[in-house]
Scaffold this active site. Structure first.
Site: not given
Length: 247
Positions: A48, A75, A126, A139, A143, A174
Site C-alpha cells: 500500500v 484496512n 480506531s 499507532y 489513527k 486480531t
C-alpha cells in the site's frame, strides 16, 4: 454486481470484511503483502506504500468489475508498542508509511473509480483516535490522521458523490491486539473480526438519512459511547479518562 477492494485482507479484520461481502454476493478484491487465500475473491499482492502498485491493482480489478469500484476499504495497518523514546526509526517509519501514506495513496488512486460509482471510501481508524494512547503513541497518532482524512475528504469529495467514512473499534481479536498496551490489559479484547465486518457492512448501507450523514462509526457499545463522549468532552476530561484506561 457491486464491488469492494480491501487491503490487509490476508487475515484479521480485512479477511472478515472480505468474507462478509462475499457472502452478500459482492465482487471482492482482497489484497495484502502476501496473496490472500480467499476462494471466490479476486486476490493479489499489494504494497500500500507503492503508488504505482495502487494504480496497477485497481486498474486490473476494474477490468473484472466492469470499470467500477463501489467501495475501497483502506484496512491495512501495522503497530509498534512501547515508549516512543525507545522506538527505532525503522519501526516508526514503517507504521507511518502503512497507516498514513498507504491510506492516502489508496484514496487518491481509488477516487476516479469511486466517483464513477458514487461509492464509499472506508478507513480503518480506531478508538485510539479518541485521545492519544500512551504505549502505542505512533499507532494512535496515525489513527487520528485517518479520522482527519475522512473529515477532509467527506467535504472535498461530496460534489463527486463519494461518501467517506471510518470505523473506530476498540481492540479486536486480531494479531494487532497482541501487545502490552495498558488499554488491552484493562479493557480486554472483546470485539471479534466478525463484529467489525458487520459494522462495515452496516456503515456502507446506512438505514436512513441521519445515519448516512455520519462519518465516524464505532462497533461495540463501549467504543460507540467513547466516540460520542470524545466529540463533546473537554480536553481535561478526555485526558483523565484516557489516563485511567491507558495511562
Amino acid at each position: 454486481m457491486k464491488s469492494i477492494v480491501i487491503t490487509g485482507a490476508a487475515g484479521g479484520l480485512g479477511r472478515a470484511v472480505a468474507e462478509k461481502f462475499l457472502a452478500e454476493g459482492w465482487l471482492v478484491g482482497a489484497y495484502d503483502l502476501s496473496e490472500p487465500d480467499l476462494p471466490g475473491a479476486v486476490t493479489g499482492v499489494l504494497d500500500v506504500t507503492d503508488a504505482e502498485a495502487w494504480e496497477r491493482v485497481l486498474a486490473e480489478f476494474a477490468e473484472r468489475s466492469g470499470g467500477r469500484i463501489d467501495v475501497l476499504h483502506n484496512n491495512a495497518g501495522v503497530i509498534i508498542e512501547g515508549p516512543l523514546a525507545d522506538a527505532s526509526v525503522t519501526g516508526v517509519d514503517g507504521v507511518i508509511a502503512v497507516n498514513v501514506l498507504g491510506v492516502t495513496l489508496g484514496a487518491r488512486a481509488a477516487h476516479p473509480y469511486l466517483r464513477k460509482a458514487k461509492g464509499t471510501l472506508v478507513g480503518m481508524a480506531s478508538a485510539a483516535a479518541i485521545h492519544g494512547q500512551p504505549g502505542v503513541a505512533v499507532y494512535s497518532a496515525t489513527k487520528f490522521y485517518v479520522n482527519g482524512l475522512t473529515e477532509a475528504l467527506s467535504l472535498e469529495w461530496r460534489r463527486d458523490g463519494i461518501r467517506v467514512i471510518d470505523i473506530n473499534p476498540l481492540w479486536a481479536k486480531t494479531p494487532l491486539a497482541e501487545n502490552n498496551a495498558a488499554s488491552v490489559r484493562r479493557l480486554g479484547v472483546r470485539i471479534t473480526p466478525g463484529q467489525v465486518a458487520e459494522r462495515v457492512w452496516q456503515a456502507v448501507h446506512p438505514a436512513n438519512a441521519w445515519e448516512r450523514g455520519g462519518m465516524h462509526y464505532g462497533v461495540s457499545p463501549l467504543d460507540r459511547f467513547l466516540l460520542m463522549l470524545g466529540g463533546f468532552a473537554p480536553d481535561r476530561l478526555r485526558r483523565l479518562l484516557t489516563g485511567l484506561i491507558a495511562g
